[in-house]
Design an enzyme around this catalytic site. Structure first.
Site, mmCIF file in Angstrom:
data_model
loop_
_atom_site.group_PDB
_atom_site.id
_atom_site.type_symbol
_atom_site.label_atom_id
_atom_site.label_comp_id
_atom_site.label_asym_id
_atom_site.label_seq_id
_atom_site.Cartn_x
_atom_site.Cartn_y
_atom_site.Cartn_z
ATOM 1 N N TYR B 37 53.797 46.977 32.298
ATOM 2 C CA TYR B 37 53.172 45.891 31.253
ATOM 3 C C TYR B 37 54.182 46.143 30.211
ATOM 4 C CZ TYR B 37 48.700 46.229 33.846
ATOM 5 O OH TYR B 37 47.666 45.992 34.613
ATOM 6 N N HIS B 193 39.829 43.412 26.741
ATOM 7 C CA HIS B 193 40.789 44.054 27.786
ATOM 8 C C HIS B 193 40.509 45.434 27.819
ATOM 9 C CE1 HIS B 193 44.099 40.980 26.309
ATOM 10 N NE2 HIS B 193 44.097 40.928 27.291
ATOM 11 N N ARG B 223 53.065 33.652 28.673
ATOM 12 C CA ARG B 223 53.635 34.645 29.375
ATOM 13 C C ARG B 223 53.081 34.651 30.730
ATOM 14 N NH1 ARG B 223 49.222 38.556 30.136
ATOM 15 N NH2 ARG B 223 50.841 40.204 30.393
ATOM 16 N N ASN B 225 51.606 36.819 34.279
ATOM 17 C CA ASN B 225 50.857 38.145 34.592
ATOM 18 C C ASN B 225 51.008 37.761 36.208
ATOM 19 O OD1 ASN B 225 49.379 40.309 34.238
ATOM 20 N ND2 ASN B 225 47.613 39.384 34.887
ATOM 21 N N GLU B 265 49.884 34.096 37.298
ATOM 22 C CA GLU B 265 49.335 33.200 36.184
ATOM 23 C C GLU B 265 50.321 32.909 35.029
ATOM 24 O OE1 GLU B 265 44.795 35.601 36.484
ATOM 25 O OE2 GLU B 265 46.361 35.917 34.653
ATOM 26 N N TYR B 316 44.037 49.194 39.665
ATOM 27 C CA TYR B 316 43.326 48.309 38.755
ATOM 28 C C TYR B 316 43.606 46.746 39.400
ATOM 29 C CZ TYR B 316 42.720 44.856 35.006
ATOM 30 O OH TYR B 316 42.379 43.938 34.000
ATOM 31 N N LYS B 317 44.644 46.255 39.865
ATOM 32 C CA LYS B 317 44.768 45.062 40.578
ATOM 33 C C LYS B 317 44.170 44.778 41.824
ATOM 34 C CE LYS B 317 49.344 44.366 38.237
ATOM 35 N NZ LYS B 317 49.330 43.023 37.598
HETATM 36 C C1 HEM Z 1 44.067 35.459 23.802
HETATM 37 C C2 HEM Z 1 44.537 35.290 24.902
HETATM 38 C C3 HEM Z 1 44.068 36.284 26.180
HETATM 39 C C4 HEM Z 1 43.199 36.371 26.821
HETATM 40 C C5 HEM Z 1 41.896 35.622 26.778
HETATM 41 C C6 HEM Z 1 43.354 37.213 28.021
HETATM 42 C C7 HEM Z 1 42.434 37.679 28.839
HETATM 43 C C8 HEM Z 1 42.315 38.825 29.634
HETATM 44 C C9 HEM Z 1 41.347 39.248 30.669
HETATM 45 C C10 HEM Z 1 39.955 38.558 30.594
HETATM 46 C C11 HEM Z 1 41.885 40.168 31.463
HETATM 47 C C12 HEM Z 1 41.255 41.118 32.501
HETATM 48 C C13 HEM Z 1 40.348 42.070 31.912
HETATM 49 C C14 HEM Z 1 39.745 43.001 32.773
HETATM 50 O O1 HEM Z 1 39.872 43.925 33.734
HETATM 51 O O2 HEM Z 1 38.064 42.790 32.746
HETATM 52 C C15 HEM Z 1 43.301 40.264 30.853
HETATM 53 C C16 HEM Z 1 44.099 41.142 31.525
HETATM 54 C C17 HEM Z 1 45.331 41.688 30.786
HETATM 55 N N1 HEM Z 1 45.884 41.035 29.690
HETATM 56 FE FE1 HEM Z 1 44.912 39.693 28.746
HETATM 57 N N2 HEM Z 1 44.532 37.978 27.682
HETATM 58 C C18 HEM Z 1 45.062 37.424 26.676
HETATM 59 C C19 HEM Z 1 46.158 37.543 26.135
HETATM 60 C C20 HEM Z 1 47.021 38.831 26.626
HETATM 61 C C21 HEM Z 1 48.565 38.841 25.977
HETATM 62 C C22 HEM Z 1 48.975 38.279 24.869
HETATM 63 C C23 HEM Z 1 48.683 40.063 26.772
HETATM 64 C C24 HEM Z 1 50.219 40.578 26.453
HETATM 65 C C25 HEM Z 1 50.749 41.579 26.487
HETATM 66 C C26 HEM Z 1 47.951 40.485 27.495
HETATM 67 C C27 HEM Z 1 48.061 41.537 28.553
HETATM 68 C C28 HEM Z 1 47.239 41.497 29.625
HETATM 69 C C29 HEM Z 1 47.450 42.708 30.549
HETATM 70 C C30 HEM Z 1 48.561 43.480 30.844
HETATM 71 C C31 HEM Z 1 46.340 42.585 31.482
HETATM 72 C C32 HEM Z 1 46.053 43.319 32.883
HETATM 73 C C33 HEM Z 1 46.497 42.368 33.996
HETATM 74 C C34 HEM Z 1 46.847 42.753 35.268
HETATM 75 O O3 HEM Z 1 47.341 44.009 35.590
HETATM 76 O O4 HEM Z 1 46.535 42.069 36.216
HETATM 77 N N3 HEM Z 1 46.851 39.672 27.333
HETATM 78 N N4 HEM Z 1 43.578 39.614 30.065
#
Ligand code: HEM
Lengths: 199, 346
Positions: B37, B193, B223, B225, B265, B316-317
Site C-alpha cells: 500500500y 477504511h 489511483r 487498486n 479498480e 484481507y483481499k
Molecule cells: C474518497 C474516496 C475513497 C473511497 C470512497 C474509498 C473507499 C474504500 C472502501 C469502501 C474500501 C473497502 C474497505 C473495507 O474493507 O470495508 C477501501 C479500501 C482501501 N482504500 Fe479506499 N477509498 C477512497 C480513497 C482512497 C485513497 C485516496 C486511498 C489511498 C491511498 C485509499 C486506499 C485504500 C486501500 C489501500 C484499501 C484496501 C484495498 C485492498 O487491499 O484491496 N482509498 N476504500
C-alpha cells in the site's frame, strides 16, 4: 474497558457533569453505576432539572432506589431498550436548546440512544458516553440485514436468517451495530465452535 | 468507429471475456515486481489513445452487459443505491459530469443537447432518449445519481466534505470488492477504511485525506487498486458472499486460466461544482489469467507480486485459499528474467 480495535468503532469516555440546566441520562444495567459515580462530583442541585431513563436488565432492582435518591425531576424505568426508544425520541424532539445528553451502559444502549439523539439533531459534542457492564454486541447480518441483539459468542447465529456469522469489529453508528458476515461461506461444511467472548 | 459492445454475462454461465484489443489496454496495476500500500495518487490527465486513460470516463466493450448486470443487482437489492437527503444536488452535479464527459468523448454513442435547463440526452447503446429539466427530480425516472449511474460502468461514491473530512453520504455499489454501501453509508474516510490492514499505521489514510480534501474542480486525480476474483463476477458483495463464497474453493490447476481473474479498480476523484462534494468512481476491470499471460512481462510480474504479497494483504483481499494453486500455475510463466520498469506490456 474495551480495547481500541478499529477506527469505525466509537471511543467511550467517562461521564462528567456538564455546564447547563437540562440533563438527560439514558442508561442500562451497570450504566447506572456510571451515573452514580458522576453524581459524587456533581454540584448541588445538579439533578433538579434532570431526566433519567433507566433499563435495569439483569441488575433488577439494585440501582433503582439509588438513582431515585438523586431526585431527578423525571425518572423512568423501562423493561427493554426497544420499549424506551419511543419515549426517548419524544423527549429529544421536545428538548430545550442546550440539552446535555449522557449515555451509559452497554454498547447496544449507547449506540441506539446515540442514533436517536443524532436523528433529533443533537450535536454529538453535547453527548457524553461511558461504557459499563456487558460487552455483548448488537450485530447486523450483512446478508439479510436483520439485527441480532446481545450477541456474546464468536461466531454467532443470525436470529433472522440462521447463517453462522463472524462478528467483525467494523461498526456502523448509523445502524448502531457491528457487522456480521457468514463465517463458512467458502466451505459450508466448516462449523467452527462458538466461543463466549463478548461478556 | 464505434465500440463493438459485447453481449456477455457476469453470473451463472459467465460468458465474459476480453477481446485481444481489450487485453492490451488492461490497466495492469504493478509498476514493479512487488506490491505494498502507498499513497499512489496522480493527476487524472488523459493517457495514450486507446488506453483506459484516453478519456476521463472510460466506456469499453463491456458497457452494455455491465449495465444489464447492474439492473439485475438493483432489482434484487435496492439498498445498493442510497443517497442521504442532503445529497441530491451532488447527484445533479454527477449527472452533468457523466453526461458531458460521455457526449464529448464518444459522440457516436452519446449526445447531450442543452437549452438552459431543458436537457435532451441520447444514449444509443442502451436505447435511451430522454428529455428532462435539469434540477427537477420529477422529470427523471430515478433520482439524478441513480439515473446516470445506471448508465455508467463502475461504482460511484459521493462524498460530502465537512469538518475537514469526507463522508460517504451517497453511492451506487454493485461491482464492489466485498464491502457494503448499506453498512458504510454516513461514515467518514477513516471509519469506512477501518478494516484495511497496515495502511492506517503507515499514515497512508491521513495523507490521502489531506490530498483529497484539496482537490479542485477541473483537476481530477486517480489511483489504481487491485484484488482477485474467482469467475468474472462483478457483484462480489458481502451481501451475497454466502452465495459466491464457495467459488473460492473451486480453483484447480486445470481451471486457473479461465476461472481466476485479476480485478483492477481505476479509482478517480472529481470535485463537483455546485455541491462542493467529491465523486469517487470505482471502475472495475477484469482479466482472466489466460488473458493476462499473453503478456510475458505481466505473467512474470504478477507471479512475483502474488508470491511475495504480505499475508495480511492476502487475507484481507480473500486470496489465501487459492493463492498456492494460482502461484503454482503462474510459476510456469516465470523464467526468472528481469522485467522492465513501468506498467505496460513489453
Ligand atoms: C474518497 C474516496 C475513497 C473511497 C470512497 C474509498 C473507499 C474504500 C472502501 C469502501 C474500501 C473497502 C474497505 C473495507 O474493507 O470495508 C477501501 C479500501 C482501501 N482504500 Fe479506499 N477509498 C477512497 C480513497 C482512497 C485513497 C485516496 C486511498 C489511498 C491511498 C485509499 C486506499 C485504500 C486501500 C489501500 C484499501 C484496501 C484495498 C485492498 O487491499 O484491496 N482509498 N476504500
Amino acid at each position: 474497558m474495551t480495547a481500541k480495535t478499529i477506527l469505525s468503532r466509537p471511543v467511550y469516555g467517562t461521564l462528567s457533569p456538564q455546564p447547563g440546566k437540562h440533563h438527560l441520562f439514558i442508561a442500562d444495567a451497570e450504566g447506572a453505576a456510571a451515573i452514580l459515580d458522576m453524581a459524587n462530583s456533581a454540584p448541588a442541585g445538579f439533578f433538579a432539572d434532570a431526566h433519567i431513563m433507566f433499563v435495569p436488565g439483569a441488575t433488577g432492582t439494585k440501582y433503582v432506589e439509588p438513582l431515585k435518591k438523586l431526585q431527578p425531576a423525571q425518572f423512568y424505568e423501562g423493561p427493554s431498550i426497544a420499549s424506551a426508544l419511543p419515549r426517548l425520541r419524544q423527549t429529544l424532539a421536545t428538548a430545550h436548546m442546550g440539552l446535555r445528553v449522557y449515555l451509559s451502559g452497554t454498547e447496544g444502549l449507547i449506540g441506539q440512544a446515540m442514533q436517536a439523539a443524532l436523528e433529533a439533531g443533537i450535536d454529538h459534542t453535547s453527548i457524553q458516553t461511558e461504557q459499563r457492564g456487558s460487552l455483548a454486541r448488537r450485530v447486523q447480518c450483512v446478508h439479510c440485514k436483520g439485527i441480532t441483539e446481545n450477541v456474546t459468542t464468536q461466531p454467532a447465529t443470525c436470529s433472522h436468517c440462521g447463517l453462522l456469522l463472524l462478528v467483525r469489529d467494523h461498526y456502523s453508528r448509523r445502524i448502531a451495530a457491528f457487522q456480521g458476515v457468514c463465517i463458512n461461506a467458502e466451505d459450508p461444511t466448516e462449523n467452527p465452535p462458538k466461543e463466549e467472548i463478548f461478556r | 468507429m464505434g465500440i463493438n459492445f459485447r453481449k456477455e454475462t457476469f453470473r451463472d454461465d459467465f460468458t465474459f471475456r476480453n477481446s485481444p484489443e481489450h487485453i492490451r489496454r488492461f490497466p495492469f496495476p504493478f509498476h514493479e515486481d512487488a506490491y505494498m500500500y502507498a499513497v499512489n495518487i496522480e493527476p487524472h490527465v488523459p493517457g495514450p489513445k486507446g488506453s483506459v486513460l484516453e478519456h476521463g470516463i472510460d466506456v469499453d466493450e463491456h458497457y452494455v452487459s455491465e449495465m444489464h448486470d447492474r439492473a439485475l443487482v438493483l432489482a434484487e437489492d435496492p439498498l445498493r443505491c442510497q443517497s442521504l437527503p442532503h445529497m441530491t444536488l451532488a447527484g445533479w452535479d454527477l449527472l452533468e459530469l457523466l453526461m458531458t464527459s460521455k457526449a464529448e468523448s464518444y459522440p457516436e454513442h452519446f449526445t447531450l443537447n442543452r437549452d438552459g435547463d431543458k436537457w435532451h440526452w441520447i444514449n444509443r447503446p442502451l436505447g435511451i432518449d430522454d428529455r428532462f429539466t435539469f434540477g427537477d427530480v420529477s422529470t427523471l425516472p430515478y433520482g439524478p445519481m441513480e439515473y446516470i449511474t445506471r448508465q455508467s460502468q463502475g461504482d460511484f461514491c459521493i462524498l460530502d466534505q465537512r469538518d475537514g473530512n469526507l463522508w460517504m453520504d451517497a453511492g451506487i455499489v454493485t461491482t464492489q470488492a466485498d464491502w457494503s454501501l448499506d453498512f458504510d453509508i454516513g461514515m467518514n474516510f477513516f471509519e469506512w477504511h477501518a478494516p484495511v490492514p497496515l495502511a492506517h499505521e503507515k499514515g497512508i489514510f491521513t495523507r490521502a485525506l489531506k490530498f483529497l480534501t484539496n482537490i479542485q474542480q477541473g483537476a481530477p486525480a486517480r489511483r489504481l487498486n487491485w484484488t482477485m476474483t474467482i469467475n468474472p463476477r462483478l457483484d462480489t458483495s458481502p451481501e451475497n458472499y454466502h452465495k459466491w463464497g464457495t467459488d473460492r474453493a473451486t480453483v484447480t490447476p486445470e481451471n486457473v486460466g479461465q476461472k481466476v481473474h485479476l480485478r483492477v479498480e481505476l479509482q478517480s476523484f472529481w470535485r463537483l461544482p455546485r455541491s462542493n462534494a467529491l465523486v469517487f468512481p470505482i471502475r472495475c476491470y477484469l482479466i482472466k489469467m489466460d488473458e493476462l499471460v499473453t503478456s510475458p512481462k505481466w505473467a512474470r510480474r504478477f507471479h512475483r507480486v502474488l508470491r511475495d504479497l504480505p499475508t495480511e494483504l492476502a487475507d484481507y483481499k480473500g486470496l489465501s485459499r487459492y493463492r498456492p494453486t494460482v502461484l503454482e500455475w503462474l510459476s510456469q510463466y516465470d523464467d526468472g528474467a528481469a522485467t522492465s520498469p513501468g506498467f505496460g506490456p513489453d
